[in-house]
Scaffold this motif. Structure first.
Motif, PDB file in Angstrom:
ATOM      1  N   SER A 168       2.734   5.948  43.785  1.00 43.14           N
ATOM      2  CA  SER A 168       2.755   6.570  42.461  1.00 43.14           C
ATOM      3  C   SER A 168       1.484   7.336  42.133  1.00 43.14           C
ATOM      4  CB  SER A 168       2.971   5.503  41.386  1.00 43.14           C
ATOM      5  OG  SER A 168       4.227   4.896  41.555  1.00 43.14           O
ATOM      6  N   PHE A 169       0.413   7.091  42.883  1.00 46.53           N
ATOM      7  CA  PHE A 169      -0.859   7.761  42.638  1.00 46.53           C
ATOM      8  C   PHE A 169      -1.407   8.234  43.972  1.00 46.53           C
ATOM      9  CE2 PHE A 169      -5.590   7.282  42.252  1.00 46.53           C
ATOM     10  CZ  PHE A 169      -5.792   8.439  41.524  1.00 46.53           C
ATOM     11  N   LEU A 170      -1.739   9.519  44.043  1.00 45.39           N
ATOM     12  CA  LEU A 170      -2.241  10.109  45.277  1.00 45.39           C
ATOM     13  C   LEU A 170      -3.549  10.841  45.016  1.00 45.39           C
ATOM     14  CD1 LEU A 170       1.139  10.887  45.149  1.00 45.39           C
ATOM     15  CD2 LEU A 170       0.551  11.026  47.547  1.00 45.39           C
ATOM     16  N   ILE A 171      -4.414  10.792  46.022  1.00 48.16           N
ATOM     17  CA  ILE A 171      -5.600  11.640  46.022  1.00 48.16           C
ATOM     18  C   ILE A 171      -5.502  12.516  47.262  1.00 48.16           C
ATOM     19  CG2 ILE A 171      -7.046  10.072  44.681  1.00 48.16           C
ATOM     20  CD1 ILE A 171      -8.364   9.157  47.300  1.00 48.16           C
ATOM     21  N   ALA A 183      -5.470  12.835  52.697  1.00 51.65           N
ATOM     22  CA  ALA A 183      -4.945  12.265  51.460  1.00 51.65           C
ATOM     23  C   ALA A 183      -4.844  10.747  51.569  1.00 51.65           C
ATOM     24  CB  ALA A 183      -3.565  12.862  51.156  1.00 51.65           C
ATOM     25  N   ALA A 184      -4.566  10.125  50.432  1.00 50.37           N
ATOM     26  CA  ALA A 184      -4.306   8.681  50.382  1.00 50.37           C
ATOM     27  C   ALA A 184      -3.329   8.428  49.242  1.00 50.37           C
ATOM     28  CB  ALA A 184      -5.593   7.898  50.159  1.00 50.37           C
ATOM     29  N   GLY A 185      -2.444   7.459  49.463  1.00 53.44           N
ATOM     30  CA  GLY A 185      -1.436   7.122  48.457  1.00 53.44           C
ATOM     31  C   GLY A 185      -1.545   5.660  48.048  1.00 53.44           C
ATOM     32  N   PHE A 186      -1.403   5.410  46.758  1.00 52.36           N
ATOM     33  CA  PHE A 186      -1.523   4.078  46.184  1.00 52.36           C
ATOM     34  C   PHE A 186      -0.261   3.719  45.417  1.00 52.36           C
ATOM     35  CE2 PHE A 186      -5.674   5.876  46.701  1.00 52.36           C
ATOM     36  CZ  PHE A 186      -6.474   4.834  47.136  1.00 52.36           C
ATOM     37  N   GLY A 187       0.046   2.429  45.392  1.00 55.80           N
ATOM     38  CA  GLY A 187       1.208   1.970  44.634  1.00 55.80           C
ATOM     39  C   GLY A 187       1.076   0.490  44.308  1.00 55.80           C
ATOM     40  N   ARG A 188       2.013   0.000  43.519  1.00 55.31           N
ATOM     41  CA  ARG A 188       2.018  -1.409  43.098  1.00 55.31           C
ATOM     42  C   ARG A 188       2.188  -2.337  44.290  1.00 55.31           C
ATOM     43  NH1 ARG A 188       0.367  -2.680  38.306  1.00 55.31           N
ATOM     44  NH2 ARG A 188       0.919  -1.163  36.724  1.00 55.31           N
ATOM     45  N   VAL A 240      -9.650  15.693  45.248  1.00 54.28           N
ATOM     46  CA  VAL A 240     -10.995  15.133  45.292  1.00 54.28           C
ATOM     47  C   VAL A 240     -11.787  15.806  46.404  1.00 54.28           C
ATOM     48  CG1 VAL A 240     -10.293  12.895  44.336  1.00 54.28           C
ATOM     49  CG2 VAL A 240     -10.308  13.212  46.812  1.00 54.28           C
ATOM     50  N   VAL A 241     -13.080  15.933  46.195  1.00 56.80           N
ATOM     51  CA  VAL A 241     -13.961  16.523  47.197  1.00 56.80           C
ATOM     52  C   VAL A 241     -14.381  15.460  48.210  1.00 56.80           C
ATOM     53  CG1 VAL A 241     -16.193  17.646  47.566  1.00 56.80           C
ATOM     54  CG2 VAL A 241     -14.782  18.284  45.597  1.00 56.80           C
ATOM     55  N   HIS A 242     -14.744  14.299  47.723  1.00 57.78           N
ATOM     56  CA  HIS A 242     -15.264  13.212  48.554  1.00 57.78           C
ATOM     57  C   HIS A 242     -14.138  12.215  48.842  1.00 57.78           C
ATOM     58  CE1 HIS A 242     -18.657  14.870  46.206  1.00 57.78           C
ATOM     59  NE2 HIS A 242     -19.215  14.875  47.411  1.00 57.78           N
ATOM     60  N   LEU A 243     -13.227  12.601  49.725  1.00 59.28           N
ATOM     61  CA  LEU A 243     -12.014  11.817  49.961  1.00 59.28           C
ATOM     62  C   LEU A 243     -12.300  10.378  50.366  1.00 59.28           C
ATOM     63  CD1 LEU A 243      -8.915  11.690  50.138  1.00 59.28           C
ATOM     64  CD2 LEU A 243      -9.128  12.435  52.511  1.00 59.28           C
ATOM     65  N   ASP A 244     -13.142  10.167  51.359  1.00 56.18           N
ATOM     66  CA  ASP A 244     -13.402   8.797  51.823  1.00 56.18           C
ATOM     67  C   ASP A 244     -14.036   7.942  50.733  1.00 56.18           C
ATOM     68  OD1 ASP A 244     -12.303   9.317  54.318  1.00 56.18           O
ATOM     69  OD2 ASP A 244     -14.236   9.835  55.217  1.00 56.18           O
ATOM     70  N   ASP A 245     -15.005   8.501  50.004  1.00 55.37           N
ATOM     71  CA  ASP A 245     -15.652   7.761  48.921  1.00 55.37           C
ATOM     72  C   ASP A 245     -14.659   7.461  47.802  1.00 55.37           C
ATOM     73  OD1 ASP A 245     -18.076   7.847  50.276  1.00 55.37           O
ATOM     74  OD2 ASP A 245     -18.773   9.625  49.196  1.00 55.37           O
ATOM     75  N   CYS A 246     -13.821   8.432  47.469  1.00 51.87           N
ATOM     76  CA  CYS A 246     -12.830   8.214  46.408  1.00 51.87           C
ATOM     77  C   CYS A 246     -11.765   7.212  46.847  1.00 51.87           C
ATOM     78  CB  CYS A 246     -12.204   9.542  45.980  1.00 51.87           C
ATOM     79  SG  CYS A 246     -13.319  10.562  44.991  1.00 51.87           S
ATOM     80  N   ARG A 247     -11.355   7.270  48.116  1.00 54.06           N
ATOM     81  CA  ARG A 247     -10.396   6.279  48.606  1.00 54.06           C
ATOM     82  C   ARG A 247     -10.965   4.880  48.465  1.00 54.06           C
ATOM     83  NH1 ARG A 247     -10.709   3.575  52.658  1.00 54.06           N
ATOM     84  NH2 ARG A 247     -11.967   5.032  53.861  1.00 54.06           N
ATOM     85  N   ARG A 248     -12.225   4.693  48.847  1.00 59.54           N
ATOM     86  CA  ARG A 248     -12.882   3.382  48.713  1.00 59.54           C
ATOM     87  C   ARG A 248     -12.972   2.972  47.247  1.00 59.54           C
ATOM     88  NH1 ARG A 248     -17.900   1.201  48.001  1.00 59.54           N
ATOM     89  NH2 ARG A 248     -18.997   3.181  47.973  1.00 59.54           N
TER      90      ARG A 248
END
Length: 130
Positions: free
Chosen positions: A49-52, A37-42, A9-17
């Motif tokens: 399981s999902f990273l940006i 980067a940022a990582g998301f999971g259940r 992603v280009v807009h990391l902070d916006d995409c994380r939000r």
């Protein structure tokens, strides 16, 4: 099939939000984040399981997240629109995919098409689309 998925992603902070907001109704939370980067999971699980990851924009992608019910799909869409994110398809049946395919779509800040979907059980008539 997949252990995890990562997108640039280009807009990391916006995409994380964005992901932190719209994935909450799907029981997915932010597990960690740093400047790149940022990582998301259940919720209730340690696994990411999902990273940006900060990167250059390429062709936008389409990601579909499983939801437990139509109401969860509705919540995903409503919380996203209320937070100011762009609708890319209101909640509803998508019978051209399958007779019981209920989905909604949002665009993340980089233009990726993000979907939440639930398969309605065959006995259910599916909620009315507003």
């Amino acid at each position: 099939m997949f252990d995890h998925v990562e997108i640039k992603v280009v807009h990391l902070d916006d995409c994380r939000r964005f992901y932190q907001t719209v994935l909450a109704p799907l029981s997915i939370e932010l597990k960690w984040a740093d400047e790149e980067a940022a990582g998301f999971g259940r919720i209730g699980h340690d696994k990411v399981s999902f990273l940006i990851e900060q990167g250059e924009q390429s062709t936008p992608c389409h990601l579909a997240f499983a939801a437990s019910a139509a109401a969860t799909v509705d919540a995903f869409h409503q919380i996203g629109v209320t937070a100011g994110f762009r609708c890319n398809g209101r909640p509803g049946l998508r019978s051209h995919y399958a007779p019981n395919y209920y989905a909604a779509f949002l665009r993340d800040p980089d233009g990726n098409n993000i979907e939440a979907l639930a398969y309605l059980d065959d006995k259910r008539q599916g909620p009315a689309v507003a």
